[in-house]
Structure formats: structure tokens, C-alpha cells
Design an enzyme around this catalytic site. Structure first.
Site, PDB file in Angstrom:
ATOM      1  N   HIS A 160     108.674  35.616  24.799  1.00  0.00           N
ATOM      2  CA  HIS A 160     108.768  36.779  24.625  1.00  0.00           C
ATOM      3  C   HIS A 160     109.709  37.435  25.520  1.00  0.00           C
ATOM      4  O   HIS A 160     109.723  36.779  26.887  1.00  0.00           O
ATOM      5  CB  HIS A 160     107.121  37.810  24.734  1.00  0.00           C
ATOM      6  CG  HIS A 160     106.931  39.151  24.690  1.00  0.00           C
ATOM      7  ND1 HIS A 160     107.679  39.916  23.135  1.00  0.00           N
ATOM      8  CD2 HIS A 160     107.298  40.416  25.502  1.00  0.00           C
ATOM      9  CE1 HIS A 160     106.884  41.022  23.249  1.00  0.00           C
ATOM     10  NE2 HIS A 160     107.217  42.002  24.556  1.00  0.00           N
TER      11      HIS A 160
ATOM     12  N   LYS B 225     109.649  47.798  18.492  1.00  0.00           N
ATOM     13  CA  LYS B 225     110.650  48.453  19.722  1.00  0.00           C
ATOM     14  C   LYS B 225     111.064  46.475  20.386  1.00  0.00           C
ATOM     15  O   LYS B 225     110.497  46.493  19.963  1.00  0.00           O
ATOM     16  CB  LYS B 225     109.305  48.063  21.152  1.00  0.00           C
ATOM     17  CG  LYS B 225     110.298  48.379  22.305  1.00  0.00           C
ATOM     18  CD  LYS B 225     108.938  49.196  23.435  1.00  0.00           C
ATOM     19  CE  LYS B 225     109.373  48.531  24.712  1.00  0.00           C
ATOM     20  NZ  LYS B 225     108.566  49.153  25.343  1.00  0.00           N
TER      21      LYS B 225
ATOM     22  N   LYS C  18     113.821  44.718  22.117  1.00  0.00           N
ATOM     23  CA  LYS C  18     114.127  44.090  23.788  1.00  0.00           C
ATOM     24  C   LYS C  18     115.166  43.705  23.683  1.00  0.00           C
ATOM     25  O   LYS C  18     116.185  42.820  23.428  1.00  0.00           O
ATOM     26  CB  LYS C  18     112.818  43.428  24.306  1.00  0.00           C
ATOM     27  CG  LYS C  18     111.954  43.884  24.505  1.00  0.00           C
ATOM     28  CD  LYS C  18     111.472  44.730  25.846  1.00  0.00           C
ATOM     29  CE  LYS C  18     110.351  44.687  25.766  1.00  0.00           C
ATOM     30  NZ  LYS C  18     110.491  45.776  27.067  1.00  0.00           N
TER      31      LYS C  18
ATOM     32  N   ASP D 120     114.144  48.645  23.288  1.00  0.00           N
ATOM     33  CA  ASP D 120     114.170  48.617  25.695  1.00  0.00           C
ATOM     34  C   ASP D 120     115.557  47.595  26.086  1.00  0.00           C
ATOM     35  O   ASP D 120     115.124  46.603  26.010  1.00  0.00           O
ATOM     36  CB  ASP D 120     112.487  48.587  25.714  1.00  0.00           C
ATOM     37  CG  ASP D 120     112.490  48.766  26.937  1.00  0.00           C
ATOM     38  OD1 ASP D 120     113.243  49.418  27.773  1.00  0.00           O
ATOM     39  OD2 ASP D 120     111.050  48.267  27.914  1.00  0.00           O
TER      40      ASP D 120
ATOM     41  N   GLU E 252     115.139  53.219  25.260  1.00  0.00           N
ATOM     42  CA  GLU E 252     114.167  52.962  26.642  1.00  0.00           C
ATOM     43  C   GLU E 252     115.149  52.278  27.615  1.00  0.00           C
ATOM     44  O   GLU E 252     116.031  51.045  27.992  1.00  0.00           O
ATOM     45  CB  GLU E 252     112.653  52.538  26.291  1.00  0.00           C
ATOM     46  CG  GLU E 252     112.270  51.720  27.699  1.00  0.00           C
ATOM     47  CD  GLU E 252     110.703  51.735  26.937  1.00  0.00           C
ATOM     48  OE1 GLU E 252     110.603  51.244  25.827  1.00  0.00           O
ATOM     49  OE2 GLU E 252     110.408  50.811  27.885  1.00  0.00           O
TER      50      GLU E 252
ATOM     51  N   ASP F 112     111.671  54.888  31.854  1.00  0.00           N
ATOM     52  CA  ASP F 112     110.381  53.649  31.929  1.00  0.00           C
ATOM     53  C   ASP F 112     110.098  54.122  32.967  1.00  0.00           C
ATOM     54  O   ASP F 112     109.623  54.402  34.161  1.00  0.00           O
ATOM     55  CB  ASP F 112     110.528  52.272  30.785  1.00  0.00           C
ATOM     56  CG  ASP F 112     109.277  51.851  31.410  1.00  0.00           C
ATOM     57  OD1 ASP F 112     108.031  52.085  31.842  1.00  0.00           O
ATOM     58  OD2 ASP F 112     109.199  50.605  31.118  1.00  0.00           O
TER      59      ASP F 112
ATOM     60  N   LYS G 183     102.418  54.810  32.218  1.00  0.00           N
ATOM     61  CA  LYS G 183     102.032  53.202  31.880  1.00  0.00           C
ATOM     62  C   LYS G 183     100.754  53.501  33.092  1.00  0.00           C
ATOM     63  O   LYS G 183     100.896  53.609  34.476  1.00  0.00           O
ATOM     64  CB  LYS G 183     102.616  52.465  32.639  1.00  0.00           C
ATOM     65  CG  LYS G 183     103.915  52.258  31.237  1.00  0.00           C
ATOM     66  CD  LYS G 183     104.493  50.653  31.659  1.00  0.00           C
ATOM     67  CE  LYS G 183     105.178  50.779  30.104  1.00  0.00           C
ATOM     68  NZ  LYS G 183     106.710  49.397  30.324  1.00  0.00           N
TER      69      LYS G 183
ATOM     70  N   GLU H  41     102.803  51.866  22.674  1.00  0.00           N
ATOM     71  CA  GLU H  41     102.606  50.257  21.976  1.00  0.00           C
ATOM     72  C   GLU H  41     101.446  49.712  23.487  1.00  0.00           C
ATOM     73  O   GLU H  41     101.974  48.222  23.714  1.00  0.00           O
ATOM     74  CB  GLU H  41     103.970  49.846  23.690  1.00  0.00           C
ATOM     75  CG  GLU H  41     103.903  50.403  24.375  1.00  0.00           C
ATOM     76  CD  GLU H  41     105.696  49.806  25.435  1.00  0.00           C
ATOM     77  OE1 GLU H  41     106.301  49.797  24.567  1.00  0.00           O
ATOM     78  OE2 GLU H  41     105.035  50.463  26.582  1.00  0.00           O
TER      79      GLU H  41
HETATM   80  C1  MUC Z   1     108.370  47.162  29.361  1.00  0.00           C
HETATM   81  O1  MUC Z   1     109.608  47.361  30.227  1.00  0.00           O
HETATM   82  O2  MUC Z   1     108.131  48.206  28.515  1.00  0.00           O
HETATM   83  C2  MUC Z   1     106.180  46.682  26.818  1.00  0.00           C
HETATM   84  C3  MUC Z   1     106.863  46.398  25.501  1.00  0.00           C
HETATM   85  C4  MUC Z   1     107.150  44.774  25.678  1.00  0.00           C
HETATM   86  O3  MUC Z   1     107.616  44.621  24.808  1.00  0.00           O
HETATM   87  O4  MUC Z   1     107.645  45.158  27.184  1.00  0.00           O
HETATM   88  C5  MUC Z   1     106.977  45.979  27.814  1.00  0.00           C
HETATM   89  C6  MUC Z   1     107.677  46.448  29.602  1.00  0.00           C
HETATM   90 MG    MG Z   2     110.024  49.525  29.152  1.00  0.00          MG
END
Ligand code: MUC
Ligand code: MG
Length: 372
Positions: A21, A166, A168, A197, A223, A248, A272, A326
Site C-alpha cells: 500500500h 481514493k 494516494k 490524497d 486531500e 486530514d 478520525k 473509508e
Molecule cells: C490517510 O492519510 O488518509 C486512509 C486511507 C488510506 O489508504 O490511508 C489512509 C490515511
Molecule cells: Mg489522508
């Protein structure tokens, strides 16, 4: 005689992820959970969990430091105390210890689970009652490979497990990220919401260029594009673009939310339980955000089932969760330490029923995965 707290255990549990991941600051191959078990004098047990992402990659608490904080500082303040008044116990903790919200979230969750089991009510009942029983859940595409991410998204859409995604980004050059995101958006089409994000990886100028490109590519939300402490950048970007920003890392607790809203931020916030210090504290952030017209999103630190369910009980009590949630953490892990896994279907998840969190530990699995 009111029941008193008899024992508190914090257990490190390591479970491999189903695939690497990849985030802007780390790549995870394993998730570590700190499972907290609080027993009272009647023999009832409350469960809690703290996780973070990549050791110290996401924030200043690691799983190991959470265990040390609980064993050395929090547990001695709670042992022997009446178990039934969570607010009094939290005042006691917060009078003598600062910060460490991940550790406090696990403790608050375990106290809520214990209270629910004692009163025969669910955690959402203790929080005022669930408005939703089925809660939308998106999936994060973070394999690091565009073609693999598209395959993953298309099979999840076909199975109706998730319809929103989402991505990354932030570890590659800006235009490489933009091409990656635009290719995925084009492949999944208009019926799927695609968000990104950045996990603080961009400076403001890069973020402005990135947001213009992402807006043109049909992305729905960005994000935490810029560093968490730079509230002014987040505010300026939120004024400049129609593409909404999700705060976040910038917002942990209700005070952070208040400051960002006062600075003029418009957009949404990732609630969170870990950042806020527990489900009760996360709902306080939601109240401040709602009063300021900031949209809500149920966020995760990739908790396993116990932490995800604690958050789901909290999110279930919110009238509107504008951007969904999420809470997919349990699906990112190869295995689980609970007897009955969560039921993900129809692009969301069922809120478990039963007293407390509604979860039972699988003792064999816990023994297998606990750190030796
Ligand atoms: C984050 O930074 O949002 C949430 C989903 C994911 O894959 O990582 C997180 C942390
Ligand atoms: Mg985040």
C-alpha cells in the site's frame, strides 16, 4: 458496589497487507494494531484498538510508543477506578497526560465497549443512537501501478463492493501523478467518484498547479495537499478552486477544526477517532465542522475491525456524512483477529449489532499474529 477496572492489556498485532500500500511517505506491507483489552471486576471485557501508518510515517505516535504510553502512564491512572463513568476517567487521564491521542482513542473505545456490554446497549446507542445501519465505504487504490489500480477498481465496481476511490499520490513528479490519476478516472467513468490524497507532499505552488490539472481531469476532491501546519495555504487553495479540499493531518481535534474554520477554510474534514482521541472526541470535531459549514468524511488510519467498528458506531450517529467513509482497513489486511468479520456489500458496510462494539476476539488468531 460499582464495577472497577481490574486489568488493562495492550497487545501488538502484526498482519500482512493484501498488497503493498503505497503512500507519499511510506509503503506498507504489514499493518500493526495495538489491541487494548480492559477487564472490570465483574469479568466483563472492553476492546479497543490503535493503529497508525508506517510506524512514525504518519504522525508522532508509533504502535510501540502507544503500547508504552498505555502500559507505563495510562493504565496506572485507570486501574482500580470505577469503570462506569467514561467522562470522569477521561478527565483523570487528560489532567495527568498530554497528547497521545492514538493511545487515548484505544482506551476510550475499550471503555465504551465495556460500558455497552454492562448496560446491554451498542456503542452507537451510548453515543445517542445510530441514524444509519449501512454506511458507504470507498476503497484506496495504492498499488503504485496504474494498470493494476484500474484492474482493482473495475473488479470492485463489478462486485458492488466499492463505487468510490481514493488514490494516494505525491511521491512521484506532479505530471506523472496527474497522468496516473487521469487514466484511472477515464477508466472508471463518471459513475465512480475519484479523489486523491497527497498526504502533505506538495508545496503551495505545486498544489495550485496540481489542483488545476486534477480539476480538469474530473477529480472530486483533494486531500491534504500541503503541510499540516500551513493552515494559510489550505485556506488560500480552498478559496482559489471549486475542487474541494479535504483537511486530514491539519485537523486532529475540535480546537484544530475551530482554528481552520476561523481562518476561512471551506471544504471538508476527515474525522478520525485516532487523531481526535476516541469516538466521543471525533464527534466533537464533527460538531464544530458542521457549525462552520465544513463537510464531513469518516476517515481511517487503516484500523482493523475493532478500530473501524468503533469509528462506524460514531459515524452512524451523524445525520449527514457528506463524503461517505473509508472504513475499509480490515479489507486491506490478509486476515483478521475477530470471530465474525464485517459485512461489506452494496458499496458500504453493515454496522454490527449487539452490546458494545458487537465484536468478539478470535483467541487463536490473536495468539498467532501477536508480536512474540
Ligand atoms: C490517510 O492519510 O488518509 C486512509 C486511507 C488510506 O489508504 O490511508 C489512509 C490515511
Ligand atoms: Mg489522508
Amino acid at each position: 458496589m460499582p464495577e472497577s477496572i481490574q486489568s488493562i492489556d495492550a497487545i501488538l498485532v502484526d498482519i500482512p497487507t493484501i498488497r503493498p500500500h503505497q503512500l507519499s511517505m511510506t509503503t506498507m506491507a504489514v499493518q500493526t494494531m495495538v489491541i487494548v483489552r480492559i477487564k472490570d471486576s465483574s469479568g466483563l471485557e472492553g476492546l479497543g484498538e490503535a493503529t497508525t501508518i508506517g510506524g512514525l510515517a504518519y504522525g508522532p505516535e508509533s504502535p510501540e510508543s502507544v503500547k508504552l504510553t498505555i502500559d507505563t502512564y495510562l493504565a496506572p491512572l485507570l486501574l482500580g477506578q470505577p469503570a462506569g463513568n467514561i467522562n470522569t476517567l477521561k478527565v483523570r487521564l487528560n489532567t495527568s497526560t498530554r497528547g497521545n491521542n492514538l493511545a487515548k482513542s484505544a482506551i476510550e473505545t475499550a471503555l465504551l465497549d465495556l460500558q455497552g456490554k454492562r448496560l446491554n446497549r451498542s456503542v452507537s446507542d451510548l453515543l445517542g443512537g445510530a441514524v444509519h445501519q449501512h454506511i458507504p465505504v470507498l476503497w484506496t487504490l495504492a498499488s503504485g501501478d496504474t494498470a493494476k489500480d484500474i484492474d482493482e477498481a473495475q473488479s470492485l465496481i463489478a462486485a458492488k463492493r466499492h463505487c468510490d476511490f481514493k488514490l494516494k499520490i505525491g511521491s512521484r513528479a506532479l505530471m506523472d501523478d496527474v497522468r496516473h490519476v487521469a487514466a484511472i478516472k477515464a477508466a472508471v467513468g463518471d459513475s465512480a467518484s475519484v479523489r486523491v490524497d497527497v498526504n502533505q507532499a506538495w508545496d503551495e505552488a505545486t498544489a495550485a498547479r496540481g489542483m488545476a490539472e486534477l480539476q480538469a481531469a474530473g477529480i472530486d476532491m483533494v486531500e491534504q495537499p500541503t503541510p499540516m501546519k500551513d493552515l494559510a495555504a489550505l485556506v488560500r487553495l480552498s478559496e482559489k478552486f471549486h475542487l474541494p479540499i479535504l483537511a486530514d493531518e491539519a485537523v486532529a481535534d475540535a480546537t484544530d477544526m475551530y482554528r481552520l474554520a476561523c481562518a476561512g477554510f471551506a471544504g471538508a474534514v476527515a474525522l478520525k477517532i485516532a487523531k481526535a482521541g476516541g469516538p466521543i472526541q471525533a464527534l466533537k470535531v464533527a460538531n464544530v465542522a458542521s457549525a462552520a459549514g465544513v463537510g464531513l468524511y469518516g476517515g481511517t488510519l487503516l484500523e482493523g475491525t475493532i478500530g473501524s467498528v468503533a469509528a462506524l458506531h460514531a459515524w452512524s450517529t451523524l445525520d449527514k456524512i457528506h463524503w461517505g467513509t473509508e472504513m475499509f482497513g480490515p479489507l486491506l489486511m490478509k486476515d483478521d483477529i475477530v470471530v465474525k468479520r464485517l459485512n461489506f456489500h452494496n458499496n458500504g458496510v453493515e454496522l454490527p449489532t449487539g452490546p458494545g462494539l458487537g465484536i468478539e476476539i478470535d483467541e487463536d488468531k490473536l495468539a498467532y499474529y501477536r508480536r512474540k
